[in-house]
Design an enzyme around this catalytic site. Structure first.
Site, short mmCIF file in Angstrom:
data_model
loop_
_atom_site.label_atom_id
_atom_site.label_comp_id
_atom_site.label_asym_id
_atom_site.label_seq_id
_atom_site.Cartn_x
_atom_site.Cartn_y
_atom_site.Cartn_z
N GLU A 176 28.37 -18.32 -81.35
CA GLU A 176 30.37 -17.99 -81.86
C GLU A 176 30.35 -17.96 -83.06
O GLU A 176 31.52 -18.09 -82.96
CB GLU A 176 31.01 -18.00 -81.02
N GLU A 361 26.96 -15.78 -72.51
CA GLU A 361 27.85 -16.17 -71.51
C GLU A 361 28.48 -15.29 -71.52
O GLU A 361 28.60 -13.93 -71.99
CB GLU A 361 28.92 -17.12 -72.42
C1 FCB Z 1 33.72 -19.03 -75.72
C2 FCB Z 1 33.39 -20.34 -76.11
C3 FCB Z 1 33.02 -21.08 -74.79
C4 FCB Z 1 34.29 -20.67 -73.67
C5 FCB Z 1 34.22 -19.53 -73.47
C6 FCB Z 1 35.63 -19.36 -72.54
O1 FCB Z 1 34.26 -18.23 -76.07
O2 FCB Z 1 32.35 -20.24 -76.62
O3 FCB Z 1 33.04 -22.40 -75.63
O4 FCB Z 1 35.56 -21.20 -74.43
O5 FCB Z 1 34.80 -18.74 -74.51
#
Ligand code: FCB
Length: 454
Positions: A176, A361
């Site tokens: 990210e 994610e």
């Molecule tokens: C993302 C992050 C991860 C976690 C999620 C909820 O932005 O990569 O570490 O905090 O959000």
């Protein structure tokens, strides 16, 4: 199948080609911040400032995976997960981030053990090399604003690959970069807490260079799959007014295209309108766009914007009309259709330059108690995951290449500036005792993986 709702056979079939995973990150789960020669990172500094973390917690011990990694591997085996995305802490390996420092043997030993535990459990390890924990000394020297940080990152990657490259073939480079640049350097919501607005943009370029540098090193060590983990959000105008549409286009440029365009096309979008220049040198764009095997894609929610005339930015982020929200409140709306739409847009925009996408994610937090004596029934999480997976099957049907799906997170953990107030886990963690108790979403995900494979 525990929880509701379930999948139709057609949807299960569409998911058949995917690899299933869950994710965590070092600072969020390990604890043991001062053990075995670990150095300090910008997150150690951030949590030590009173008021920075909502519940004043400091990521230690939390889930304490530094001492409980074998339990985590057993939980992954119990799920039937194909893979596990965890992260390696830079400051466990090179405690002060400096070139002359010998890698810390205890840090390397820890990840060596984690990798072996996963392999023994039948789970493919997929470490992320940078999940936000920059060594403090490097931040003092300018952090991601300083091109030297890219070289220091390369040295650290080399040390890790030398030790783990014989068993680890799948890697994520950076996590990210948009969050780091925008929330960390531009707006000050995350470490290192700078409020530099558009002056933060060189941090984008340097993180992308770090990705390209790592990819090259990892390939030399036999890597088979190297990917960045890029967070995206479909940007929606609040109204149909032109001004809101323009605001949405601007944020889309900053949040999405600033990252995807250089990685996939080898060029930045037109930055002139923003008065921004990137510190590009010869060869940089080729390095950044070195082909990825898969594109790691983190997705949680869309972002709705309203145009504003005054203020540091030309827009405000506002609640998404009509959408239910997660535990994070109005700015984390639940709109799985936007995942599908974003993926289809990507396919259209990047065409054959887009490698298969792994959802690296996806997940949600909902209010849950600190202690539990029996499995928590987290039906809202199950519905969130189900609906996003269904959206994924629609994107697949529309021709988007999807190779994998990752739930954030295996465990409840330290949610950055929100401390322990946001629980994302398939597994509940008591932050005082470290005790792990699978929630009903864990059982649901396990059953889903088994049904897809059946
Ligand atoms: C993302 C992050 C991860 C976690 C999620 C909820 O932005 O990569 O570490 O905090 O959000």
């Amino acid at each position: 199948m525990a929880g509701t709702p379930e999948f139709a056979p057609q949807a299960l079939q569409a998911l058949n080609g995917l690899r299933f995973s869950t994710a965590t990150a070092a600072f969020q789960i390990e604890g043991a911040r001062t053990l075995d020669g670990r150095g300090r990172s910008i997150w150690d500094d951030f949590v030590d400032v009173p008021g920075n973390v909502l519940d004043s917690s400091a990521a230690d011990p939390g889930p304490d995976s530094y001492h409980r990694s074998a339990e985590d591997a057993a939980l992954l085996a119990g799920l039937g997960a194909d893979r596990y995305r965890f992260s390696i802490s830079w400051v466990r390996i090179i405690p002060d981030g400096q070139r002359s420092t010998k890698p810390n043997a205890a840090g390397l030993d820890y990840y060596d053990r984690v990798v072996d535990e996963l392999l023994a459990a039948g789970v493919t390890p997929e470490p992320t090399l940078y999940h936000w924990d920059l060594p403090t000394e490097l931040e003092v020297a300018g952090g991601w604003l300083n091109r030297d940080t890219v070289h220091r990152f390369g040295e650290y990657v080399e040390a890790v690959a030398n030790r783990l490259g014989d068993r680890v073939r799948h890697w994520y480079t950076i996590n990210e970069p948009a969050s780091t640049s925008l929330q960390g350097y531009a707006l000050g919501e995350l470490a290192p807490g700078h409020t530099m607005l558009f002056d933060a943009l060189p941090t984008v370029h340097h993180q992308l260079l770090a990705h390209g540098t790592a990819a090259t090193i990892l390939r030399e060590h036999g890597a088979q799959q190297v990917a960045p983990a890029i967070n995206h959000s479909l940007i929606l105008p609040e109204t149909d007014e032109d001004a809101d549409h323009r605001a949405a286009t601007t944020l889309d440029l900053i949040f999405n295209r600033f990252f995807a365009d250089p990685l996939l096309l080898g060029e930045y979008p037109d930055l002139e309108a923003l008065g921004v220049q990137m510190p590009i040198r010869d060869g940089d764009m080729e390095l950044i766009s070195t082909p990825c095997d898969v594109y790691g894609f983190n997705y949680y929610n869309p972002t709705t914007v309203r145009s504003v005339d005054e203020g540091p930015l030309p827009f405000d982020m506002v609640p998404t009309p009509g959408a239910a929200t997660t535990g994070f409140g109005p700015l984390w709306p639940i709109r799985p259709d936007t995942l599908r739409d974003f993926l289809i847009d990507m396919r259209t925009r990047y065409g054959s330059s887009l490698p298969p996408i792994v959802i690296s994610e996806n997940g949600a937090s909902f209010p849950e108690p600190e202690e539990c004596t029996e499995p928590i029934r987290d039906d809202e999480r199950i519905a969130y995951l189900h609906d996003h997976l269904l959206a994924l099957t629609e994107a697949i049907a529309a021709g988007v290449p999807i190779a994998g799906y990752t739930v954030w997170s295996l465990l409840d953990n330290f949610e950055w500036a929100d401390g322990y107030t946001q629980r994302f886990g398939l597994v509940h963690v008591n932050m005082t005792t470290g005790q792990r108790t699978p929630k009903s979403s864990y059982e649901w995900y396990r059953n889903l993986i088994a049904a897809v494979r059946a």
